[in-house]
Design a protein around this motif. Structure first.
Motif, PDB file in Angstrom:
ATOM      1  N   ASN A  68       0.782  -1.039  -0.140  1.00  0.00           N
ATOM      2  CA  ASN A  68       0.117   0.042  -0.231  1.00  0.00           C
ATOM      3  C   ASN A  68       1.012   1.245   0.062  1.00  0.00           C
ATOM      4  O   ASN A  68       1.807   1.498   0.669  1.00  0.00           O
ATOM      5  N   TYR A  69       0.409   2.380  -0.528  1.00  0.00           N
ATOM      6  CA  TYR A  69       1.101   3.506  -0.573  1.00  0.00           C
ATOM      7  C   TYR A  69       0.088   4.292   0.591  1.00  0.00           C
ATOM      8  O   TYR A  69      -1.015   4.471   0.651  1.00  0.00           O
ATOM      9  N   TYR A  70       0.925   5.208   1.593  1.00  0.00           N
ATOM     10  CA  TYR A  70       0.374   5.706   2.368  1.00  0.00           C
ATOM     11  C   TYR A  70       0.743   7.151   2.378  1.00  0.00           C
ATOM     12  O   TYR A  70       1.760   7.613   2.342  1.00  0.00           O
ATOM     13  N   GLY A  71      -0.584   7.938   2.192  1.00  0.00           N
ATOM     14  CA  GLY A  71      -0.396   9.237   2.409  1.00  0.00           C
ATOM     15  C   GLY A  71      -0.006   9.930   3.628  1.00  0.00           C
ATOM     16  O   GLY A  71       0.430  11.123   3.496  1.00  0.00           O
ATOM     17  N   VAL A  72      -0.207   9.138   4.617  1.00  0.00           N
ATOM     18  CA  VAL A  72       0.128   9.860   5.907  1.00  0.00           C
ATOM     19  C   VAL A  72       1.057   8.936   6.720  1.00  0.00           C
ATOM     20  O   VAL A  72       0.688   7.561   6.625  1.00  0.00           O
ATOM     21  N   ASP A  73       2.102   9.218   7.430  1.00  0.00           N
ATOM     22  CA  ASP A  73       2.944   8.262   8.189  1.00  0.00           C
ATOM     23  C   ASP A  73       2.127   7.689   9.456  1.00  0.00           C
ATOM     24  O   ASP A  73       2.343   6.253   9.605  1.00  0.00           O
ATOM     25  N   LYS A  74       1.104   8.416   9.916  1.00  0.00           N
ATOM     26  CA  LYS A  74       0.634   7.652  11.062  1.00  0.00           C
ATOM     27  C   LYS A  74      -0.187   6.621  10.642  1.00  0.00           C
ATOM     28  O   LYS A  74      -0.418   5.798  11.471  1.00  0.00           O
ATOM     29  N   ALA A  75      -0.800   6.486   9.289  1.00  0.00           N
ATOM     30  CA  ALA A  75      -1.533   5.417   9.079  1.00  0.00           C
ATOM     31  C   ALA A  75      -0.683   4.350   8.820  1.00  0.00           C
ATOM     32  O   ALA A  75      -0.843   3.138   8.783  1.00  0.00           O
ATOM     33  N   ARG A  76       0.481   4.584   7.781  1.00  0.00           N
ATOM     34  CA  ARG A  76       1.642   3.461   7.783  1.00  0.00           C
ATOM     35  C   ARG A  76       1.766   2.667   8.935  1.00  0.00           C
ATOM     36  O   ARG A  76       1.970   1.533   9.042  1.00  0.00           O
ATOM     37  N   ASN A  77       2.457   3.715  10.008  1.00  0.00           N
ATOM     38  CA  ASN A  77       3.034   3.104  11.111  1.00  0.00           C
ATOM     39  C   ASN A  77       1.695   2.132  12.079  1.00  0.00           C
ATOM     40  O   ASN A  77       2.000   1.026  12.325  1.00  0.00           O
ATOM     41  N   SER A  78       0.545   2.588  11.814  1.00  0.00           N
ATOM     42  CA  SER A  78      -0.621   1.982  12.580  1.00  0.00           C
ATOM     43  C   SER A  78      -0.745   0.568  11.910  1.00  0.00           C
ATOM     44  O   SER A  78      -0.804  -0.509  12.152  1.00  0.00           O
ATOM     45  N   ASN A  79      -0.888   0.527  10.422  1.00  0.00           N
ATOM     46  CA  ASN A  79      -1.343  -0.380   9.662  1.00  0.00           C
ATOM     47  C   ASN A  79      -0.205  -1.695   9.788  1.00  0.00           C
ATOM     48  O   ASN A  79      -0.258  -2.876   9.838  1.00  0.00           O
ATOM     49  N   MET A  80       1.184  -1.288   9.959  1.00  0.00           N
ATOM     50  CA  MET A  80       2.350  -2.152   9.736  1.00  0.00           C
ATOM     51  C   MET A  80       2.631  -2.893  11.308  1.00  0.00           C
ATOM     52  O   MET A  80       2.742  -3.955  11.406  1.00  0.00           O
ATOM     53  N   ARG A  81       1.827  -2.063  12.315  1.00  0.00           N
ATOM     54  CA  ARG A  81       2.021  -2.574  13.687  1.00  0.00           C
ATOM     55  C   ARG A  81       0.816  -3.659  13.938  1.00  0.00           C
ATOM     56  O   ARG A  81       1.222  -4.628  14.430  1.00  0.00           O
ATOM     57  N   HIS A  82      -0.285  -3.399  13.299  1.00  0.00           N
ATOM     58  CA  HIS A  82      -1.550  -4.173  13.769  1.00  0.00           C
ATOM     59  C   HIS A  82      -2.010  -5.149  12.600  1.00  0.00           C
ATOM     60  O   HIS A  82      -2.471  -6.075  12.826  1.00  0.00           O
ATOM     61  N   ARG A  83      -1.544  -4.727  11.273  1.00  0.00           N
ATOM     62  CA  ARG A  83      -1.983  -5.705  10.077  1.00  0.00           C
ATOM     63  C   ARG A  83      -3.582  -5.914  10.182  1.00  0.00           C
ATOM     64  O   ARG A  83      -3.941  -7.034   9.781  1.00  0.00           O
ATOM     65  N   PRO A  84      -4.442  -5.090  10.397  1.00  0.00           N
ATOM     66  CA  PRO A  84      -5.946  -5.472  10.297  1.00  0.00           C
ATOM     67  C   PRO A  84      -6.526  -5.461   8.874  1.00  0.00           C
ATOM     68  O   PRO A  84      -5.766  -4.791   8.145  1.00  0.00           O
ATOM     69  N   VAL A  85      -7.105  -6.465   8.552  1.00  0.00           N
ATOM     70  CA  VAL A  85      -8.087  -6.405   7.338  1.00  0.00           C
ATOM     71  C   VAL A  85      -9.514  -6.773   7.450  1.00  0.00           C
ATOM     72  O   VAL A  85      -9.744  -7.085   8.712  1.00  0.00           O
ATOM     73  N   ALA A  86     -10.151  -6.704   6.601  1.00  0.00           N
ATOM     74  CA  ALA A  86     -11.852  -6.940   6.803  1.00  0.00           C
ATOM     75  C   ALA A  86     -12.314  -7.737   5.720  1.00  0.00           C
ATOM     76  O   ALA A  86     -12.765  -7.274   4.507  1.00  0.00           O
ATOM     77  N   LEU A  87     -12.454  -8.962   5.771  1.00  0.00           N
ATOM     78  CA  LEU A  87     -13.214  -9.843   4.896  1.00  0.00           C
ATOM     79  C   LEU A  87     -14.703  -9.782   5.142  1.00  0.00           C
ATOM     80  O   LEU A  87     -15.068 -10.231   6.077  1.00  0.00           O
ATOM     81  N   GLY A  88     -15.411  -9.699   3.964  1.00  0.00           N
ATOM     82  CA  GLY A  88     -16.712  -9.446   4.197  1.00  0.00           C
ATOM     83  C   GLY A  88     -17.488 -10.429   3.226  1.00  0.00           C
ATOM     84  O   GLY A  88     -17.028 -11.283   2.715  1.00  0.00           O
ATOM     85  N   MET A  89     -18.701 -10.226   3.225  1.00  0.00           N
ATOM     86  CA  MET A  89     -19.659 -11.045   2.279  1.00  0.00           C
ATOM     87  C   MET A  89     -20.455 -10.111   1.584  1.00  0.00           C
ATOM     88  O   MET A  89     -21.166  -9.377   1.923  1.00  0.00           O
TER      89      MET A  89
END
Length: 936
Positions: free
Chosen positions: A614-635
C-alpha cells in the motif's frame, strides 16, 4: 544469421496457406509483410503524409525483425507451418521490440484482410441498406453476427428483434460508432422484458470497449486470441503512459496472458461492465487500454508483486477475482499495479483538542481521500461550545464550526475525480455539543452550522442506553473538563461518569448540562428519521469485544460503520476490504465449505499483501497498519444466497443461515490468518491481545455480558455450523495471528454491481426498478424471480406492467402464489426485527462489525424505539442507514393509468404522513440502497 542463411536452413519447410495449398517457405515474404506494416499508420491505413519508402534505420529494423521471426519459426519441429502461426510470430516480434504503433497497424491490416474474406450475407426484407459516413455500406452480416454472438447461451434473447429495433435508429451517413450505440440501446430497452437482455447489452458494450482497446473489431469468438496477443502490449502501453508501475513489465507477461480466460467476460451484466468502463479501466488521453480480464490480471499482479512465486500467485489471485468468487474493494481495483497503489478502503482518525491538531486532521482527511479512502473521524476530544481556552483566555466555538470545514473538504477532494469524497464524523453522547451535532444534516437553520454532504454518527456508551431504559437523567460535559471519559468504556466508564456527575452536583465542574436521557434518545431517533443521520453506533460492544483492547481504544467506526479499530493522536487506523460472493459458494443446496475455505484462504492472503504494498499518504496510517495489520473480509449477495436455497429473508431459517455463513467465513478467515502467521510471522502488537489470551470473538460475548446489567444482553450464542473451533484455538496458541482483525461486512455498493449480486447483507429493494449510480441509470430485474415465474407460466408483458405499477412488489399481484410472495418479499415488506436478528447472529462471530441498513415501512416513534433498542440488546456494535417509506404510501388508482410507463427509479420519495413527521429518503445517485460506495 542473415536472411540467406535462414532461407537455406528453412528450405525444406512448407507454408500451409488458407486455401489449403502448401508452398515453400521464404523469408522474403515475412520481410515484405513487416515492411508493409511500417508503411501503414496506427489505423492500419497508408500514411496520408505520402510515406512510400522506409528510412535506412527502418530497413535495418525490418531486417532484424525478420531474422527474429524466422529464428523463432526455425525452432518449431513442424515440417509445415501455418500462415496464421507465421503472422502471430510477426506480431510478437513487433511488440517485443517496442514497435507498438507498427504492431497495431499490422493487427489492423490482418483484420481487414480477414473481413475481405468473409462471405456476403443479404439482409432480410425490411432491413434497409445503410451507407456509413465513410461512404461504405453498413455490413448487415457483421451486425447480425455481432448480435448473434451476444445472444449465445441466452435462450430468451431474440437477436433478430434487437437488430430490427437498432435499424430503426440508423440513417445514411451514420458513423459506425453510432450503429454500435444503437444496438446497445435497442438491447437495453428490452432489459425489463427478460434478464437475458442484461447480458446481451453488456456483451454489445463489451464489443465497443474491445474496439477502443484493441483498435479493431474483435468478436467474442476471437477474444481469447486477442487477449493473449495484446496483453503484453497493453501493459507496456500503460507503463509508457505513466498509468501502470514499471515493475509490472518484470512479470512473465506471456505466461500471464495465456492464463486470461476471455469467456469470463460473459459473466458481466450491463451495470457491472459500464461501471468498470466509466470508473475502473485505466486510460490515457481518454482512450481505455484495459478490458475486464486484463484489468483483473493487472490488479492480481499488483497484489502479487512481493510474492516469491509471483506469477503463480498472480494467476491464483486473478482466477479468484475473475470467477467472481471474491472481489477486492474499489480502491484496490482502482490502484493495484499503478505508480501510487493506495489500496486501502478505510481510515479512522482521532482529532486532538488543539487548533494545530484539528487542522492536521483535516489535512490528513484530504490526503487520505485523494487516493480513494473513506474516512471516519472521532471528534469527541474537541472541547464544547463555551469551554475555556487557556491560551487566549476566551471561549471555544465548539465542534460544529470545524465540521463545516470537514464537510467542504470532503466535497473539494473527491477521491481523484472518481468518487465523491466521503467522511463520517463521530461524537459521544455525553459531549456538550451533542444536541447541535444531531441537527447538522437538517435543511433548516443557519447553513453555516449545517453539513449537508458529510455523514454523522452517534457513539453511544452502554450507560446512556441504561439511563434511557430507566428513564433517568443524563449529563452532558465538555471533554476539556472530563478528559478521561474518551478512553474509558464498560464499568470503568460508568464509575468515572457517575463521579463526574457527583462533581457537577457539588459545583466542581463549571460547564455541564442535565437532560432527560429519554428526551435525548427521542431526538436521536427523530433526526435519523428526518435526515438519516446521525447513525446509531455503540461504543461499549466495539471496545469490550475488541481483540486489540490491550493496545488502545476504539473511538469510532469508519465511513460505513463496519470497521472498529483503535485510534489515537499517534495512530490512524487503516483497513483493507474485500468480500466473498456467497451465491458462488452453493453446492447441492447448501454452503460449499470446501470451496469457501479455498476462497477465504486466498482472499486473506491478498488482503494481507495490501498492507505491505500500500501507498500511505500519511505516516501515522503506515505505522498503525504495519503494527497491527488489520484486514476486513466480508460477504455479499446474502439475499440471493437465500433465493438460491428457497429461504425467505423473514424467517428463522434465514436467521440460522446468517449465523452459519458468518461462522464459516470467520472460521476460515481466522484459520487463514494463523496460516499466514506460520509463514510470515505474527503481527507486531499480538502479545496481550484477546487472540493471545485464547479469547476468540465468540468467547468475548461473555465479557460483554459481564459488563452489562442482567437482561441487557439477549443473544443466542450457540454454534449452528458445526465448525471445529478447537482446531483454530490450537493453531492460534501455536502460531499466533498475522492480522489483529480479520472480518467486517462492508456495504459492497459498487463491487456487488460489478459482480452482479445483491449488495452485502441487504434485502432486495424491489424486483424491478431503476438503479442509479455515477455511471447512469440501469434497469434491475431479479433473475431468480423471472425464472420462477416462467416455470409457473406467469412471466409475460402483463406481469412486467404489474411489477412497474406496484413499485417492484409482488404483494398486491393477485395471480402470484403466496409462496413466491413470501420468498420474494422486498426490503420494506420485511419487518426490521428480522434484519436485527440475522445481524446479531453474525455479530457473535465477527471481530469487527457490519454495515447494517435498517428498512422500515410505516415508521413511527415506537417502531424506531423498539428497533434500535433491540439492536443494543442483541449486542450489535453498529447500525448504518435508516431507510423508510410512509405508512400512508399513496395507493395506485384502480383505473391503472400509465400501466406501461417507465420503471420507477430507486429513490424513495417523501410521502405525506399524518402526525408522523418527515420521511428519510435515499439520496439520488445511490446504488440501490447502499448509500455510499466509498468503502467498496
Amino acid at each position: 544469421m542473415n536472411l540467406a542463411e535462414i532461407n537455406e536452413l528453412m528450405k525444406q519447410r512448407l507454408v500451409l496457406k488458407r486455401d489449403g495449398n502448401a508452398v515453400p517457405f521464404t523469408a522474403d515474404k515475412i520481410r515484405a509483410a513487416i515492411t508493409v506494416a511500417f508503411l501503414k499508420n496506427e489505423k492500419g491505413e497508408p500514411w496520408t503524409s505520402g510515406k512510400t519508402a522506409l528510412s535506412q534505420a527502418e530497413h535495418e529494423t525490418v531486417d532484424g525483425l525478420t531474422v527474429q521471426v524466422c529464428a523463432a519459426l526455425s525452432r518449431k519441429n513442424d515440417a509445415t507451418l501455418h500462415i496464421e502461426d507465421i503472422q502471430d510470430q510477426v506480431e510478437l516480434a513487433l511488440m517485443r521490440s517496442g514497435e507498438h504503433d507498427v504492431a497495431r497497424a499490422y493487427v489492423l491490416y490482418r483484420e481487414k484482410q480477414k473481413q475481405k474474406r468473409q462471405p456476403a450475407v443479404v439482409a432480410p426484407e425490411g432491413i434497409p441498406e445503410i451507407l456509413l459516413n465513410t461512404g461504405v455500406p453498413l455490413d448487415y452480416a457483421f451486425v447480425k453476427r455481432l448480435v448473434d454472438l451476444a445472444c449465445v447461451g441466452l435462450p430468451s434473447a431474440d437477436a433478430d428483434a434487437v437488430v430490427r429495433e437498432a435499424y430503426k435508429n440508423v440513417y445514411n451517413g451514420v458513423p459506425m460508432a453510432e450503429v454500435l450505440k444503437s444496438l446497445l440501446l435497442a438491447s437495453r430497452t428490452m432489459m425489463e422484458k427478460d434478464p437475458d437482455y442484461d447480458k446481451v447489452t453488456a456483451r454489445l458494450l463489451l464489443h465497443t470497449v474491445r474496439t477502443e482497446v484493441f483498435g479493431l473489431e474483435v468478436t467474442q469468438d476471437e477474444a481469447q486470441q486477442a487477449y493473449e496477443k495484446a496483453f503484453a502490449l497493453l501493459i507496456h502501453k500503460g507503463i509508457a503512459a505513466g498509468r501502470i508501475a514499471p515493475f509490472m513489465a518484470e512479470f512473465d507477461l506471456d505466461r500471464l496472458a495465456k492464463a486470461l480466460v476471455a469467456e469470463r467476460d460473459l459473466q458481466y451484466g450491463y451495470i457491472g461492465l459500464q461501471t468498470l468502463y466509466d470508473r475502473y479501466f485505466l486510460h490515457h488521453d481518454g482512450v481505455r487500454f484495459e478490458l475486464p480480464q486484463s484489468f483483473l490480471m493487472r490488479v492480481a499482479m499488483g497484489l502479487a508483486s512481493k510474492e516469491v512465486h509471483r506469477e503463480e500467485r498472480a494467476i491464483e489471485f486473478y482466477n479468484l477475482l475473475s470467477s467472481f468468487d471474491f472481489m477486492s474493494s474499489t480502491p484496490t481495483l482502482f490502484n493495484s499495479g499503478t505508480p501510487r497503489p493506495q489500496l486501502s478502503s478505510c481510515f479512522l482518525t482521532t482529532v486532538s483538542d488543539d487548533l494545530e491538531g484539528i487542522y492536521d486532521s483535516i489535512k490528513d482527511n484530504a490526503l487520505l481521500a485523494k487516493f480513494s479512502g473513506g474516512l471516519g473521524n472521532d471528534w469527541t476530544p474537541v472541547r464544547a461550545l463555551g469551554s475555556h481556552i487557556r491560551g487566549t483566555n476566551g471561549n471555544s466555538q465548539g465542534v460544529v464550526p470545524f465540521l463545516k470545514v470537514v464537510n467542504d473538504t470532503a466535497v473539494a477532494v473527491n477521491q481523484g475525480g472518481k468518487r465523491a469524497g466521503a467522511v463520517c464524523s463521530y461524537l459521544e453522547t455525553w459531549h456538550l455539543d451533542i444536541e447541535e451535532f444531531l441537527d447538522l444534516r437538517k435543511n433548516t437553520g443557519d447553513d453555516r452550522r449545517r453539513t449537508h454532504d458529510m455523514n454523522t454518527a452517534n457513539w453511544i456508551p452502554d450507560l446512556f442506553m441504561k439511563r434511557v431504559m430507566e428513564k433517568g437523567e443524563w449529563t452532558l460535559f465538555t471533554p476539556s473538563e472530563v478528559p478521561d471519559l474518551h478512553d474509558l468504556y464498560g464499568r470503568k466508564f460508568e464509575a468515572a461518569y457517575e463521579a463526574y456527575e457527583a462533581k457537577a452536583e457539588r459545583g466542581e465542574i463549571r460547564l455541564f448540562k442535565k437532560v432527560q436521557a429519554l428526551d435525548l434518545w427521542r431526538k436521536m431517533l427523530s433526526m435519523i428519521f428526518e435526515t438519516g443521520h446521525p447513525w446509531i453506533t455503540f461504543k461499549d460492544p466495539c471496545n469490550i469485544r475488541s481483540p486489540q483492547q490491550h493496545a488502545g481504544v476504539v473511538h469510532s467506526s469508519n465511513l460505513c460503520t463496519e470497521i472498529t479499530l483503535n485510534t489515537s493522536s499517534d495512530e490512524i487506523a487503516v483497513c483493507n476490504l474485500g468480500s466473498v460472493n456467497l451465491p458462488a459458494h452453493i453446492k447441492d443446496g447448501r454452503l460449499d465449505l470446501v470451496k469457501l475455505r479455498k476462497t477465504v484462504s486466498t482472499a486473506m492472503r491478498m488482503l494481507d499483501n495490501v498492507i505491505d504494498i500500500n501507498y500511505y499518504g500519511v505516516d501515522k496510517a503506515r505505522n498503525s497498519n504495519m503494527r497491527h495489520r488489520p484486514v476486513a473480509l466480508g460477504m455479499m449477495g446474502f439475499h440471493e444466497f437465500l433465493y438460491a436455497l428457497r429461504v425467505p429473508y423473514a424467517s428463522e431459517e434465514a436467521v440460522r443461515l446468517a449465523d452459519e455463513t458468518a461462522e464459516a467465513v470467520c472460521y476460515y478467515a481466522y484459520l487463514a490468518s494463523t496460516e499466514l502467521a506460520e509463514e510470515r510471522g505474527r503481527y507486531e502488537s499480538y502479545a496481550g491481545s484477546l487472540w493471545d489470551l485464547g479469547i476468540l470473538p465468540i468467547d468475548s460475548i461473555a465479557m460483554l455480558a459481564n459488563q452489562r446489567d442482567e437482561g441487557h444482553l439477549q443473544l443466542d450464542t450457540k454454534s449452528y455450523g458445526g465448525m471445529d473451533w478447537e482446531l483454530v484455538r490450537a493453531r492460534i496458541r501455536w502460531h499466533g495471528m498475522r492480522n489483529s482483525n480479520c472480518v467486517a461486512i462492508a456495504p459492497t455498493a459498487t463491487i456487488s454491481n460489478i459482480v452482479g449480486v445483491s449488495a452485502s447483507i441487504d434485502p432486495t429493494y424491489q424486483q424491478l426498478y431503476v438503479k442509479s449510480n455515477m455511471s447512469g441509470e440501469f434497469t434491475d430485474i431479479n433473475a431468480y424471480l423471472v425464472r420462477d415465474l416462467k416455470e409457473r407460466g406467469l412471466w409475460d408483458e402483463v406481469m412486467v406492467s404489474d411489477l412497474k405499477y406496484f413499485d417492484g412488489s409482488l404483494a398486491k399481484i393477485e395471480r402470484v402464489p403466496a409462496d413466491l410472495k413470501l420468498l420474494y418479499a422486498t426490503a420494506f415488506e420485511i419487518e426490521p426485527h428480522w434484519l436485527i436478528e440475522a445481524a446479531a447472529r453474525r455479530q457473535k462471530w465477527i471481530d469487527q462489525a457490519q454495515s447494517l441498513n435498517i428498512y422500515m415501512a410505516g415508521a413511527s416513534g415506537k417502531k424506531l424505539d423498539e428497533t434500535y433498542k433491540l439492536a443494543w440488546l442483541r449486542g450489535l456494535k453498529t447500525t448504518y442507514y435508516l431507510r423508510t417509506i410512509g405508512a400512508t404510501h399513496s395507493e395506485k388508482s384502480t383505473s391503472r393509468p400509465g400501466t406501461l410507463n417507465a420503471v420507477a427509479p430507486a429513490i424513495a420519495t417523501p410521502v405525506a404522513e399524518e402526525a408522523a413527521g418527515p420521511v428519510c429518503t435515499l439520496r439520488p445517485g445511490d446504488d440501490g440502497f447502499s448509500a455510499c460506495d466509498a468503502c467498496q
